[in-house]
Design a protein around this motif. Structure first.
Motif, PDB file in Angstrom:
ATOM      1  N   ILE A 100       3.738 -45.694  25.035  1.00 31.34           N
ATOM      2  CA  ILE A 100       2.829 -44.635  24.586  1.00 31.34           C
ATOM      3  C   ILE A 100       3.627 -43.487  23.982  1.00 31.34           C
ATOM      4  N   GLN A 101       4.745 -43.144  24.636  1.00 28.98           N
ATOM      5  CA  GLN A 101       5.555 -42.042  24.141  1.00 28.98           C
ATOM      6  C   GLN A 101       6.066 -42.322  22.728  1.00 28.98           C
ATOM      7  N   ASN A 102       6.443 -43.560  22.477  1.00 29.38           N
ATOM      8  CA  ASN A 102       6.937 -43.896  21.147  1.00 29.38           C
ATOM      9  C   ASN A 102       5.836 -43.834  20.098  1.00 29.38           C
ATOM     10  N   ILE A 103       4.609 -44.174  20.489  1.00 28.54           N
ATOM     11  CA  ILE A 103       3.477 -44.025  19.565  1.00 28.54           C
ATOM     12  C   ILE A 103       3.238 -42.543  19.268  1.00 28.54           C
ATOM     13  N   ILE A 105       5.401 -40.227  19.214  1.00 28.52           N
ATOM     14  CA  ILE A 105       6.443 -39.738  18.314  1.00 28.52           C
ATOM     15  C   ILE A 105       6.066 -39.983  16.855  1.00 28.52           C
ATOM     16  N   HIS A 106       5.408 -41.111  16.577  1.00 32.07           N
ATOM     17  CA  HIS A 106       4.980 -41.371  15.196  1.00 32.07           C
ATOM     18  C   HIS A 106       4.006 -40.298  14.723  1.00 32.07           C
ATOM     19  N   PHE A 107       3.117 -39.860  15.625  1.00 30.89           N
ATOM     20  CA  PHE A 107       2.201 -38.784  15.252  1.00 30.89           C
ATOM     21  C   PHE A 107       2.940 -37.458  15.147  1.00 30.89           C
ATOM     22  N   GLU A 108       3.916 -37.256  16.029  1.00 27.67           N
ATOM     23  CA  GLU A 108       4.723 -36.043  15.963  1.00 27.67           C
ATOM     24  C   GLU A 108       5.376 -35.911  14.592  1.00 27.67           C
ATOM     25  N   MET A 109       5.886 -37.030  14.095  1.00 22.99           N
ATOM     26  CA  MET A 109       6.574 -36.998  12.812  1.00 22.99           C
ATOM     27  C   MET A 109       5.615 -36.704  11.660  1.00 22.99           C
ATOM     28  N   ASN A 110       4.332 -36.852  11.910  1.00 28.33           N
ATOM     29  CA  ASN A 110       3.334 -36.528  10.888  1.00 28.33           C
ATOM     30  C   ASN A 110       2.676 -35.170  11.181  1.00 28.33           C
ATOM     31  N   ASN A 111       3.334 -34.411  12.080  1.00 29.43           N
ATOM     32  CA  ASN A 111       2.862 -33.068  12.453  1.00 29.43           C
ATOM     33  C   ASN A 111       1.474 -33.091  13.080  1.00 29.43           C
ATOM     34  N   ILE A 112       1.206 -34.141  13.870  1.00 31.55           N
ATOM     35  CA  ILE A 112      -0.069 -34.211  14.586  1.00 31.55           C
ATOM     36  C   ILE A 112       0.174 -33.870  16.047  1.00 31.55           C
ATOM     37  N   ASP A 113      -0.567 -32.866  16.563  1.00 31.56           N
ATOM     38  CA  ASP A 113      -0.500 -32.516  17.981  1.00 31.56           C
ATOM     39  C   ASP A 113       0.942 -32.289  18.421  1.00 31.56           C
ATOM     40  N   SER A 114       1.733 -31.615  17.602  1.00 29.38           N
ATOM     41  CA  SER A 114       3.153 -31.468  17.912  1.00 29.38           C
ATOM     42  C   SER A 114       3.349 -30.583  19.134  1.00 29.38           C
ATOM     43  N   LYS A 115       4.407 -30.859  19.867  1.00 25.89           N
ATOM     44  CA  LYS A 115       4.704 -30.124  21.084  1.00 25.89           C
ATOM     45  C   LYS A 115       6.130 -29.599  21.016  1.00 25.89           C
ATOM     46  N   GLN A 116       6.425 -28.606  21.803  1.00 25.35           N
ATOM     47  CA  GLN A 116       7.682 -27.892  21.684  1.00 25.35           C
ATOM     48  C   GLN A 116       8.900 -28.794  21.838  1.00 25.35           C
ATOM     49  N   SER A 117       8.850 -29.757  22.768  1.00 18.90           N
ATOM     50  CA  SER A 117      10.036 -30.551  23.059  1.00 18.90           C
ATOM     51  C   SER A 117      10.438 -31.465  21.916  1.00 18.90           C
ATOM     52  N   PHE A 118       9.531 -31.658  20.949  1.00 17.26           N
ATOM     53  CA  PHE A 118       9.859 -32.525  19.831  1.00 17.26           C
ATOM     54  C   PHE A 118       9.950 -31.755  18.516  1.00 17.26           C
ATOM     55  N   GLN A 119      10.126 -30.442  18.586  1.00 16.78           N
ATOM     56  CA  GLN A 119      10.148 -29.651  17.365  1.00 16.78           C
ATOM     57  C   GLN A 119      11.548 -29.330  16.880  1.00 16.78           C
ATOM     58  N   GLU A 120      12.553 -29.937  17.461  1.00 17.71           N
ATOM     59  CA  GLU A 120      13.905 -29.752  16.952  1.00 17.71           C
ATOM     60  C   GLU A 120      13.965 -30.348  15.539  1.00 17.71           C
ATOM     61  N   PRO A 121      14.285 -29.528  14.558  1.00 15.30           N
ATOM     62  CA  PRO A 121      14.187 -30.001  13.177  1.00 15.30           C
ATOM     63  C   PRO A 121      15.285 -30.985  12.806  1.00 15.30           C
ATOM     64  N   THR A 122      14.935 -31.888  11.933  1.00 13.63           N
ATOM     65  CA  THR A 122      15.944 -32.718  11.299  1.00 13.63           C
ATOM     66  C   THR A 122      16.028 -32.286   9.845  1.00 13.63           C
ATOM     67  N   ASN A 123      17.032 -32.729   9.146  1.00 13.41           N
ATOM     68  CA  ASN A 123      17.271 -32.285   7.789  1.00 13.41           C
ATOM     69  C   ASN A 123      16.968 -33.418   6.824  1.00 13.41           C
ATOM     70  N   ASP A 124      15.795 -33.342   6.177  1.00 14.54           N
ATOM     71  CA  ASP A 124      15.370 -34.397   5.258  1.00 14.54           C
ATOM     72  C   ASP A 124      16.392 -34.636   4.157  1.00 14.54           C
ATOM     73  N   SER A 125      16.848 -33.550   3.554  1.00 17.47           N
ATOM     74  CA  SER A 125      17.761 -33.696   2.416  1.00 17.47           C
ATOM     75  C   SER A 125      19.093 -34.283   2.847  1.00 17.47           C
ATOM     76  N   LEU A 126      19.555 -33.914   4.047  1.00 14.06           N
ATOM     77  CA  LEU A 126      20.810 -34.467   4.559  1.00 14.06           C
ATOM     78  C   LEU A 126      20.672 -35.968   4.809  1.00 14.06           C
ATOM     79  N   ILE A 127      19.577 -36.356   5.471  1.00 16.65           N
ATOM     80  CA  ILE A 127      19.344 -37.775   5.743  1.00 16.65           C
ATOM     81  C   ILE A 127      19.221 -38.544   4.431  1.00 16.65           C
TER      82      ILE A 127
END
Length: 208
Positions: A100-103, A105-127
């Motif tokens: 369930i947690q992994n599911i 995360i997919h919504f987190e990555m689409n900015n759905i129901d985001s929560k503080q513990s998963f808001q550490e940013p990644t760098n799109d341009s770097l990736i």
């Protein structure tokens, strides 16, 4: 991502997952998204369909993620429980908290129901630049799908969620060039984000 629609999945994917369930997963997800008024990008939806299909295949074979889930309160939110209940009913399975947690995360990555513990940013341009350095001829659509996947993978690893990929050896044996390219990307990602990407994640990268 490496498939653009349900009917367009390449033949080789059938070696790894039960293609017959893809349509059912898509139907469940799209009904859920409509009812909950949640919007996913096409790439996010495709990635989620693929993830759930692999998870169902894994669970039906008696495997599940072997790590404790986090943020128990997030797992009990009504929106995610509604989706999980429908998937469990449709496919006659029990979905454990780690899946369930992994599911989520997919919504987190689409900015759905985001929560503080998963808001550490990644760098799109770097990736993106690291991928393009490793695979110079990658097309824009595949690049975007891979960036999205890697963002989710980085968050999973940073938050202690590992992925069990039963198809790792199949990918290594059948797609050695793609796997080697994925290893190069893994090395760059590990160095940039101070993580250790497991081989199971590398195999997921390779199939993109």
């Amino acid at each position: 991502s490496y498939f653009s629609n349900i009917s367009g999945i390449p033949d080789f994917v059938a070696d790894f997952i039960d293609i017959s369930i893809i349509g059912s997963i898509s139907e469940v997800l799209q009904t859920f998204l409509l009812e909950e008024k949640i919007s996913l990008t096409d790439i996010s939806l495709q990635a989620l369909i693929l993830h759930i299909s692999i998870a169902i295949d894994r669970l039906k074979d008696g495997h599940s993620l072997e790590i404790e889930s986090i943020e128990e309160k997030e797992l009990n939110k009504e929106w995610i429980q509604k989706l999980i209940r429908k998937l469990e009913e449709t496919f006659n399975i029990v979905i454990p908290n780690t899946e369930i947690q992994n599911i989520i995360i997919h919504f987190e990555m689409n900015n759905i129901d985001s929560k503080q513990s998963f808001q550490e940013p990644t760098n799109d341009s770097l990736i993106s630049s690291m991928i393009q350095e490793s695979i110079p001829l990658i097309d824009e659509k595949t690049l975007l799908g891979l960036v999205t996947h890697l963002e989710a993978a980085i968050l999973r690893i940073k938050n202690g969620l590992s992925i069990l990929n039963p198809f790792t050896n199949d990918v290594k044996n059948n797609f050695p060039i793609s796997f080697d390219e994925a290893i190069i990307i893994k090395q760059k990602i590990d160095s940039a984000f101070n993580i250790t990407t497991p081989e199971q994640e590398v195999a997921y990268i390779a199939v993109h």
